[in-house]
Structures are given as C-alpha cells and as structure tokens.
Design an enzyme around this catalytic site. Sequence first.
Site, PDB file in Angstrom:
ATOM      1  N   LYS A 125      50.000  25.958  65.681  1.00 56.79           N
ATOM      2  CA  LYS A 125      50.043  27.502  65.449  1.00 56.79           C
ATOM      3  C   LYS A 125      48.983  28.453  65.840  1.00 56.79           C
ATOM      4  CE  LYS A 125      54.024  26.800  64.015  1.00 56.79           C
ATOM      5  NZ  LYS A 125      53.922  25.274  64.276  1.00 56.79           N
ATOM      6  N   TYR A 145      37.987  47.285  38.118  1.00 51.73           N
ATOM      7  CA  TYR A 145      36.768  48.316  37.733  1.00 51.73           C
ATOM      8  C   TYR A 145      35.585  47.435  37.312  1.00 51.73           C
ATOM      9  CZ  TYR A 145      34.716  52.008  35.209  1.00 51.73           C
ATOM     10  OH  TYR A 145      33.841  52.983  34.751  1.00 51.73           O
ATOM     11  N   ARG A 146      35.595  46.572  36.434  1.00 55.62           N
ATOM     12  CA  ARG A 146      34.548  45.961  35.953  1.00 55.62           C
ATOM     13  C   ARG A 146      33.767  45.144  36.965  1.00 55.62           C
ATOM     14  NH1 ARG A 146      33.018  41.381  32.531  1.00 55.62           N
ATOM     15  NH2 ARG A 146      31.111  41.731  31.379  1.00 55.62           N
ATOM     16  N   ASP A 149      45.305  48.784  38.508  1.00 54.32           N
ATOM     17  CA  ASP A 149      45.754  49.254  37.333  1.00 54.32           C
ATOM     18  C   ASP A 149      44.190  49.268  36.327  1.00 54.32           C
ATOM     19  OD1 ASP A 149      45.092  46.625  37.043  1.00 54.32           O
ATOM     20  OD2 ASP A 149      47.292  45.982  36.393  1.00 54.32           O
ATOM     21  N   ASP A 185      42.844  47.342  32.663  1.00 51.97           N
ATOM     22  CA  ASP A 185      42.856  46.700  31.613  1.00 51.97           C
ATOM     23  C   ASP A 185      41.714  47.155  30.540  1.00 51.97           C
ATOM     24  OD1 ASP A 185      44.911  45.186  32.775  1.00 51.97           O
ATOM     25  OD2 ASP A 185      43.548  44.098  34.166  1.00 51.97           O
ATOM     26  N   ASN A 245      38.642  32.709  38.499  1.00 49.32           N
ATOM     27  CA  ASN A 245      39.158  32.317  37.003  1.00 49.32           C
ATOM     28  C   ASN A 245      39.675  30.994  37.323  1.00 49.32           C
ATOM     29  OD1 ASN A 245      38.345  34.587  35.567  1.00 49.32           O
ATOM     30  ND2 ASN A 245      40.590  35.395  35.540  1.00 49.32           N
TER      31      ASN A 245
END
Length: 573
Positions: A310, A416-417, A425, A427, A511
């Site tokens: 491919k 954001y952090r 979103d 948290d 993570n």
Amino acid sequence: MDPQGIVKAFPKRKKSHADLSSKALAKIPKREVGEARGWLSSLRAHIMPAGIGRARAELFEKQIIHHGGQVCSAQAPGVTHIVVDEDMDYERALRLLRLPQLPPGAQLVKSTWLSLCLQEGRLTDTEGFSLPMPKRSLDEPQPSKSGQDASAPGTQRDLPRTTLSLSPPHTRAVSPPPTAEKPSRTQAQLSSEDETSDGEGPQVSSADLQALITGHYPTPPEEDGGPDPAPEALDKWVCAQPSSQKATNYNLHITEKLEVLAKAYSVQGDKWRALGYAKAINALKSFHKPVSSYQEACSIPGIGKRMAEKVMEILESGHLRKLDHISDSVPVLELFSNIWGAGTKTAQMWYHQGFRNLEDLQSLGSLTAQQAIGLKHYDDFLDRMPREEAAEIEQTVRISAQAFNPGLLCVACGSYRRGKMTCGDVDVLITHPDGRSHRGIFSCLLDSLRQQGFLTDDLVSQEENGQQQKYLGVCRLPGPGKRHRRLDIIVVPYCEFACALLYFTGSAHFNRSMRALAKTKGMSLSEHALSAAVVRNSQGVKVGPGQVLPTPTEKDVFKHLGLPYREPAERDW
C-alpha cells in the site's frame, strides 16, 4: 482527523468485488430450518471473528447451519475448517486461537473461500485459499494438503475477492503485520490495558503498544535479566520521552491516506484492522526519512508486506485504490458515532434501521436520554473550545466548590493541563489535603452549579468508581453566543489524588505506556493507585492486588517506575 474529513474523503464509492457476495447472498432463497440444503453437511467449521467482524462472522455461521453444516469451536473434535480473515497470517491465527498447532484434519482457510462456496452453492477446492505455513513449520505434520503449495512463491491463484457481508458491505483492508516477520513481538507476553480498565487486559502486548505509539518494537530482554528494563530500554518507552521530541513526519503524504482508512475501519467497528493501520501509521511517522522503496518499507518494524504494498502504491501513484472502495456507510457511521453516548455498534444499528442523517434520527430514531442530549448539542460538542474558555469553566467550578470549603483543591486536567490551545472538554479533579473534607461536597457542588444555571444537562449524575465520584454533564458560561460544553467533575480522596491527576491529565497514549511499563515491573497502575508485587497468571491477568505504594505526588509515581518526571506539557503524545 477533522470530523467532516472522512465525509469529504468518500464522495462516491465504486463497485468492488466485495459487492458480488452481497448480491449472491440476496439470491439465496430463504428456507425453513427443516428445508435447509445439505451440501455443507461435511463441513464442521469455526469462524474466527478477528478481522472478519462479529456481525459478518455470525452471518457466515447462519449460512453454514442453513445449508446443513456445523459450527463449532476451534478445539472441537472433528473440526474440518477454521475460517479466518483473508489478511490473517498463520502464526497470528494460532496465537489468537490459543493453539500450539492446527487440530488433526483441520484446514486454516481464508474467508473468501467460504464466500465463494456460498456464491456457487458447493464446496470448492481450498487450493489458493489455505494460509501459508511459516517455513520453520513445514517439517511439522499439517493437515492442509495445499499448505506447501500456498507458501511457495507464485503458486497462489489471484482470484477475485468475494465477501459475504451485511449492509454496509464490509471492505477489505490490511491486517496487523504478520508476527513471523517480527520475531521480537513474540517475546513480550505482557499486556497493556484498555483506557477505561483497571489496568489489566490481555489483548495487546507491551511490544505492540510501543510500536503503536513510537513505531519501534522493544529490544527483547536477556533471559537471565531482572524484571526492570535497562536504562537504554526505558528510552524506547513513550512515558520516558518528552512529547516535544516527537519525530518529524517525513511520510505525511502516506500517513494521511492511511489515516482515512484507519478511521473508516474504526467507525465500522473493525478494531483489528484499525489497530493494524494505527501501528503502521505511527511507525511511518517515526521513521527518520521519507520511505523510498518496498524493501525499505518492509524493514520498518510495524510494517508488513501487504502494508508495504500500500505504501508503494501511494508513492508510485499518489493515490490508494482502497479509498475508492470504502462503503457508502462510512461517512454516515462517523456522523452517528460522533453523537455523545453512541458507539460504533449503536451507529451501525441506526444505519441498518435506514437512518442516513441527523434530522431523520432526531424525528424518528429511538434514542436514550444521553444520546438525545448528545444530538441536541452535536455541533457544540464537536467544536473545540479555546483555552481561555476552559479556564473560565474551571474557575466557575473552583469558586463554587471553595464556597463550601476554601481548602478544596480543584484542578482542570486533560488537554488543558497539557497546555493545549484548544480543548474538547474539561475535566475538573477535586480533593482535600486532609483526606476527609472532600466527602459530601459532590452533591452540594452539583446543586449549586445547577442553581446558577451553569449546568444545563446531566449525562451521568453520579458514577461510583471505588472511593471516587464522577459527574458527566453539560455546562454553559453566561453571556451571548456561549456554547454548550462537556464537563466532567471528579471528586477523589487525597490518597488517590496523584494517580488520578496523572490518569485524567493523559494523554491516552502516555497513560497506556505508563501502565504497560508498570506491568513489566510486576506493578499495576490505575487512576486509584500504583501497586507493587502484583500477582498475575500466565495470561498476564491480575489475580492478586499487590501492595499499594505511597504516591503523595505525581513525581512519586514516576520515581517508583524509574522514570524521569515529565511535566504535563511533555505528556502530549
């Protein structure tokens, strides 16, 4: 990928060979069970869903039974055929089946063979459809009479691909690269975890995980070595590297086309193909220069022979023909799967029910309360908010929480952090250093935010997760032109704060790398705690909880794992 990008990528879909089997299936007259033909009476088959897909596998099984055959497990006595995806390789099939070798008398055949049988109404020869055996296995007795022929170069017939599929028609694609080409993959049996699990899942090896993220398979450890990776081995883990050192993508012209296919397979629920493409894409992104030849593509860990083909097609023509044969269902499935609360299975169900746009779904569809909210705020949820707006949302939650107790800690996590300029979103993690005063704040805070008109919709009012409490909802800042935004509020005990902060900060790839590394050290990492001396069985599944390690700060988690501390902005993988 831009949510609308896949719609633009597939304006029309040309007819493919895969359509033939659907037409053939439509011609098969429906019969009562007692009238089922017996031309498959000698067939005792097992259908392996990996790559084929569960829905399509079930359709195969129904047709086998309808025509007098039997469906059984791969280990069942007398099994004659084990049907696998046409892009499956021999060793990977045995590994997924958890078999050391094929049962006596069984053949490992491609799904296109069964499609052809159903199309022609008879059992056809398996020559050209049997999976080739690895060369090192040729000295072992194998039941497939065509195994050696199939493994010899140039002996497989180039037959038209016919697939028996549901609507939307299942499209063919490249599977994850064969393990026979990458011996190091078989060395690592430790598994990474799914993002929403407690850190224990046997499906993806840590070697696969590293290739998925960095494009490099880990060096196999010495047999007499200890469980801790050497410093040079640690360098290969994503969690040991700052995301600022991401490699320049010298193969963007290739990966952008492969990403379209990966997204297409993902929205169709074909996780194995999506994973195979993801591994290849990340391998190409990490390669130190532009790929220029087939041999060079094959030499990259994570790129198999079919994927290399491919790559060469894109290099030579600037296009990938598979993009012309993606099902018309793909842009619709992506449209539906972007509704909050609707996964790939729900999107497929709506598609099969005849829905093709959001307007029809809103007026005629059967939606859960959460899906109705997701549909109502569809455009707002897909629009990423500027960083300044996320900061205002965090401040609103913090002011309301500290009105009850000034000592509460409130931290916005996620992108954001990590310092991103836009966020999908917000948290907000809440705790109290005394380990007690966080209790009882959850309900009071939500009531206060509702009374202010800040919370507009509740998706999940309270999700219990051990000692943690989680709210999933929708908020909107006051003022004209403000959009509805997704907001999660998580209240945690202080003893779990560091691990929760690490988990909810992300990124997801970072993570997974942290948890996989912990597993190699006999540990277990989750949003609750880091535990040592964890007991696992031979499949890598945790059977003993181990001993919780003290982690008052994120730095302690890194220290226990032997890693240099990474600031949140350095975890944006």
